[in-house]
Scaffold this motif. Structure first.
Motif, PDB file in Angstrom:
ATOM      1  N   UNK A  87       0.824  -1.215   0.000  1.00 23.71           N
ATOM      2  CA  UNK A  87       0.000   0.000   0.000  1.00 23.71           C
ATOM      3  C   UNK A  87       0.860   1.267   0.000  1.00 23.71           C
ATOM      4  N   UNK A  88       1.981   1.240   0.699  1.00 22.71           N
ATOM      5  CA  UNK A  88       2.902   2.385   0.663  1.00 22.71           C
ATOM      6  C   UNK A  88       3.450   2.592  -0.744  1.00 22.71           C
ATOM      7  N   UNK A  89       3.751   1.494  -1.423  1.00 21.67           N
ATOM      8  CA  UNK A  89       4.241   1.587  -2.802  1.00 21.67           C
ATOM      9  C   UNK A  89       3.146   2.140  -3.717  1.00 21.67           C
ATOM     10  N   UNK A  90       1.922   1.660  -3.554  1.00 22.01           N
ATOM     11  CA  UNK A  90       0.788   2.167  -4.348  1.00 22.01           C
ATOM     12  C   UNK A  90       0.620   3.667  -4.083  1.00 22.01           C
ATOM     13  N   UNK A  91       0.725   4.081  -2.835  1.00 20.21           N
ATOM     14  CA  UNK A  91       0.587   5.490  -2.481  1.00 20.21           C
ATOM     15  C   UNK A  91       1.694   6.327  -3.125  1.00 20.21           C
ATOM     16  N   UNK A  92       2.928   5.855  -3.058  1.00 19.64           N
ATOM     17  CA  UNK A  92       4.050   6.592  -3.685  1.00 19.64           C
ATOM     18  C   UNK A  92       3.822   6.734  -5.185  1.00 19.64           C
ATOM     19  N   UNK A  96       2.780  10.493  -7.521  1.00 16.90           N
ATOM     20  CA  UNK A  96       3.432  10.989  -8.732  1.00 16.90           C
ATOM     21  C   UNK A  96       2.418  11.547  -9.730  1.00 16.90           C
ATOM     22  N   UNK A  97       1.215  10.995  -9.730  1.00 13.74           N
ATOM     23  CA  UNK A  97       0.219  11.384 -10.737  1.00 13.74           C
ATOM     24  C   UNK A  97      -1.021  12.036 -10.135  1.00 13.74           C
ATOM     25  N   UNK A 101      -2.359  16.872  -5.641  1.00 20.66           N
ATOM     26  CA  UNK A 101      -1.038  17.277  -5.155  1.00 20.66           C
ATOM     27  C   UNK A 101      -0.347  18.227  -6.131  1.00 20.66           C
ATOM     28  N   UNK A 102      -0.743  18.190  -7.416  1.00 23.12           N
ATOM     29  CA  UNK A 102      -0.057  18.983  -8.431  1.00 23.12           C
ATOM     30  C   UNK A 102      -0.926  20.120  -8.974  1.00 23.12           C
ATOM     31  N   UNK A 103      -2.131  20.231  -8.552  1.00 22.45           N
ATOM     32  CA  UNK A 103      -3.050  21.247  -9.061  1.00 22.45           C
ATOM     33  C   UNK A 103      -2.641  22.626  -8.542  1.00 22.45           C
ATOM     34  N   UNK A 104      -2.508  23.618  -9.434  1.00 22.05           N
ATOM     35  CA  UNK A 104      -2.081  24.959  -9.033  1.00 22.05           C
ATOM     36  C   UNK A 104      -3.175  25.677  -8.248  1.00 22.05           C
ATOM     37  N   UNK A 105      -4.456  25.317  -8.456  1.00 25.68           N
ATOM     38  CA  UNK A 105      -5.543  25.950  -7.707  1.00 25.68           C
ATOM     39  C   UNK A 105      -5.517  25.536  -6.241  1.00 25.68           C
TER      40      UNK A 105
END
Length: 122
Positions: A87-92, A96-97, A101-105
């Motif tokens: 599950x930690x690997x799935x979370x990591x 990435x995608x 976490x990557x949304x500028x708003x």
């Protein structure tokens, strides 16, 4: 000797035989009492040994059950540890995608820590 005992009875008289048979009877009663006491003690000792054996058997059974439970719990720990790693690997990989976490708003509205640990924003 004059043929009398210390109690004054003539040697071989009926008084001497009576006294002698009373002593013999008392001796038999004492012997019977000893035999009964030994038998009673023997039975008590058997009962005590049996009780001790039963207690040891019960402790051994309890030990066996605890050993099985311990083995089972160790196996479960291993399974859960493997699941946590997966599950930690799935979370990591998801981090990435993840658009949150990557949304500028949302960049200034929620921290990375809150995004990972808290509920998703609505």
């Amino acid at each position: 000797m004059d043929g009398t005992k210390s109690d004054g009875a003539p040697v071989g008289s009926s008084l001497e035989r009576s006294s002698s048979s009373e002593g013999t009877q008392q001796g038999h009663e004492d012997d019977d009492r000893k035999v009964r006491r030994r038998e009673k003690n023997r039975i008590a000792a058997q009962r005590s040994r049996k009780k001790q054996t039963q207690k040891a058997d019960k402790l051994h059974e309890e030990y066996e059950c605890l050993e099985q439970e311990n083995t089972s719990l160790k196996k479960e720990i291993g399974t859960l540890t493997d699941e946590m790693k997966h599950l930690n690997e799935v979370l990591r990989n998801h981090e990435k995608v993840c658009p949150l976490l990557h949304c500028s708003l949302n960049f200034g509205l929620i921290s990375r820590h809150d995004a990972l640990n808290g509920p998703l924003p609505r």
